[in-house]
Scaffold this motif. Sequence first.
Motif, mmCIF file in Angstrom:
data_model
loop_
_atom_site.group_PDB
_atom_site.id
_atom_site.type_symbol
_atom_site.label_atom_id
_atom_site.label_comp_id
_atom_site.label_asym_id
_atom_site.label_seq_id
_atom_site.Cartn_x
_atom_site.Cartn_y
_atom_site.Cartn_z
ATOM 1 N N MET A 1 0.811 -1.220 0.000
ATOM 2 C CA MET A 1 0.000 0.000 0.000
ATOM 3 C C MET A 1 0.845 1.271 0.000
ATOM 4 N N GLN A 2 2.082 1.188 -0.448
ATOM 5 C CA GLN A 2 2.946 2.369 -0.424
ATOM 6 C C GLN A 2 2.354 3.524 -1.232
ATOM 7 N N TYR A 3 1.705 3.200 -2.333
ATOM 8 C CA TYR A 3 1.192 4.250 -3.205
ATOM 9 C C TYR A 3 -0.268 4.606 -2.905
ATOM 10 N N ARG A 4 -0.836 4.028 -1.868
ATOM 11 C CA ARG A 4 -2.169 4.406 -1.403
ATOM 12 C C ARG A 4 -2.169 4.337 0.127
ATOM 13 N N ASN A 5 -1.099 4.844 0.712
ATOM 14 C CA ASN A 5 -0.872 4.676 2.146
ATOM 15 C C ASN A 5 -1.781 5.568 2.993
ATOM 16 N N ILE A 6 -1.749 5.309 4.285
ATOM 17 C CA ILE A 6 -2.598 6.010 5.247
ATOM 18 C C ILE A 6 -1.698 6.838 6.165
ATOM 19 N N LYS A 7 -2.042 8.097 6.353
ATOM 20 C CA LYS A 7 -1.262 8.995 7.205
ATOM 21 C C LYS A 7 -2.181 9.739 8.164
ATOM 22 N N GLY A 8 -1.579 10.281 9.232
ATOM 23 C CA GLY A 8 -2.341 11.138 10.136
ATOM 24 C C GLY A 8 -3.331 10.389 10.999
ATOM 25 N N THR A 9 -4.477 11.026 11.255
ATOM 26 C CA THR A 9 -5.531 10.463 12.107
ATOM 27 C C THR A 9 -6.776 10.213 11.262
ATOM 28 N N ASN A 10 -7.257 8.980 11.276
ATOM 29 C CA ASN A 10 -8.398 8.589 10.445
ATOM 30 C C ASN A 10 -9.285 7.605 11.189
ATOM 31 N N ASP A 11 -10.585 7.702 10.953
ATOM 32 C CA ASP A 11 -11.527 6.753 11.541
ATOM 33 C C ASP A 11 -11.473 5.448 10.757
ATOM 34 N N TRP A 12 -12.219 4.462 11.206
ATOM 35 C CA TRP A 12 -12.215 3.144 10.584
ATOM 36 C C TRP A 12 -12.548 3.236 9.094
ATOM 37 N N ASN A 13 -11.773 2.511 8.283
ATOM 38 C CA ASN A 13 -12.057 2.406 6.862
ATOM 39 C C ASN A 13 -11.533 1.058 6.365
ATOM 40 N N TYR A 14 -12.036 0.659 5.223
ATOM 41 C CA TYR A 14 -11.729 -0.661 4.660
ATOM 42 C C TYR A 14 -10.583 -0.562 3.662
ATOM 43 N N TYR A 15 -9.608 -1.477 3.779
ATOM 44 C CA TYR A 15 -8.449 -1.511 2.884
ATOM 45 C C TYR A 15 -8.168 -2.957 2.506
ATOM 46 N N ALA A 16 -7.481 -3.144 1.354
ATOM 47 C CA ALA A 16 -7.230 -4.510 0.893
ATOM 48 C C ALA A 16 -5.999 -4.585 0.005
ATOM 49 N N CYS A 17 -5.363 -5.756 0.004
ATOM 50 C CA CYS A 17 -4.311 -6.125 -0.931
ATOM 51 C C CYS A 17 -4.812 -7.345 -1.699
ATOM 52 N N VAL A 18 -4.636 -7.341 -3.018
ATOM 53 C CA VAL A 18 -5.111 -8.443 -3.858
ATOM 54 C C VAL A 18 -3.955 -8.946 -4.715
ATOM 55 N N LEU A 19 -3.641 -10.228 -4.604
ATOM 56 C CA LEU A 19 -2.544 -10.818 -5.372
ATOM 57 C C LEU A 19 -2.957 -12.174 -5.932
ATOM 58 N N ASP A 20 -2.405 -12.500 -7.099
ATOM 59 C CA ASP A 20 -2.548 -13.851 -7.643
ATOM 60 C C ASP A 20 -1.526 -14.766 -6.983
ATOM 61 N N ILE A 21 -1.934 -15.992 -6.690
ATOM 62 C CA ILE A 21 -1.043 -16.968 -6.068
ATOM 63 C C ILE A 21 -0.598 -17.964 -7.128
ATOM 64 N N PRO A 22 0.627 -17.835 -7.648
ATOM 65 C CA PRO A 22 1.088 -18.736 -8.716
ATOM 66 C C PRO A 22 1.195 -20.182 -8.236
ATOM 67 N N GLU A 23 1.215 -21.101 -9.181
ATOM 68 C CA GLU A 23 1.290 -22.522 -8.862
ATOM 69 C C GLU A 23 2.594 -22.873 -8.145
ATOM 70 N N GLU A 24 3.670 -22.097 -8.382
ATOM 71 C CA GLU A 24 4.953 -22.374 -7.736
ATOM 72 C C GLU A 24 5.095 -21.710 -6.373
ATOM 73 N N ALA A 25 4.047 -21.040 -5.894
ATOM 74 C CA ALA A 25 4.110 -20.356 -4.592
ATOM 75 C C ALA A 25 4.280 -21.363 -3.463
ATOM 76 N N ASP A 26 5.015 -20.954 -2.443
ATOM 77 C CA ASP A 26 5.261 -21.813 -1.279
ATOM 78 C C ASP A 26 4.760 -21.195 0.014
ATOM 79 N N CYS A 27 4.901 -19.872 0.129
ATOM 80 C CA CYS A 27 4.586 -19.198 1.397
ATOM 81 C C CYS A 27 3.858 -17.883 1.128
ATOM 82 N N ILE A 28 2.864 -17.601 1.953
ATOM 83 C CA ILE A 28 2.134 -16.329 1.892
ATOM 84 C C ILE A 28 2.407 -15.566 3.187
ATOM 85 N N ASN A 29 2.724 -14.281 3.061
ATOM 86 C CA ASN A 29 2.988 -13.411 4.196
ATOM 87 C C ASN A 29 1.979 -12.272 4.188
ATOM 88 N N ILE A 30 1.367 -11.988 5.324
ATOM 89 C CA ILE A 30 0.426 -10.879 5.422
ATOM 90 C C ILE A 30 0.716 -10.096 6.692
#
Length: 288
Positions: free
Chosen positions: A212-241
Amino acid sequence: MIHKSIDFIERHLDEELNLDRIAKEAGFSKFHFHRIFQKYVGKSPAEYIRTRKLSSAAHLLLNSEERILDIAVHYGFESQEAFTRAFKGLYALPPAEYRAQMKLLIQESEEFTMSEIKGWLITGTAPGNYKAALDMQIYHKGRNSVSLERTADGSPDDSEFGTLMQQFDAKNYLGKRMRFAGFIRTSEVTGWCGLWMRIDDKLQNLLGFDNMQYRNIKGTNDWNYYACVLDIPEEADCINIGILLTGSGKVWLDDCTFDEVGMDIPVTDIRTRTQNFPLEPQNLKFEA
């Protein structure tokens, strides 16, 4: 006396340091010095030196191409295996994996410790400066949220960040488009914060990444919804969140989900971000 001793330790981290040498430099018996140091620093001299050597080693891992063996020897470890055991004990990841995971986060923007939140780890460039906790007073849904805040005194440097994260096997998600999402609330964030998600193969090669570097959150903000969406290739081994916080401030995270989405939902992979280039070459004669 304590400040002078710590300064001496910092200037000689790449040398052999023991209680006798430091106590002599401070002008006290080693027994008296040990007692005073433990009282004011909260760690024994040996514990402090070990932590600072590992922290300095982590800095080299992130900011140089030095071999892990050379770094281990530089800071006085008998072998790469001994260094790996000590490093993993403090950072919760072996040196090679730490270098791979943390380097990317810093490039797109030390030390791992287990958090008190089941299934999650605290890491970053200065995890000791950040604290994660369950918050039963401020939450978006349910009974509590998790908070991440900088608790250290003084101003953070430009590269300092903390993150609450977890890793899990990718095998149940291969070939799918997955969304890591949650509700975020912030207070006085001086740098920026955001969710992040990374996909690795068995050799720790990067297959997908968004922080989210290019849509980051700064300052003081109330609750809002955010998401990261990625394709998981067949050769993937580990997911980090996780969620990361740079600089000072406090961030809350609640009501997270990790679910499959359709191909109509665009991925947020930071590597696919496009720039708006001009359509033609510009000022080739340097006359404008």
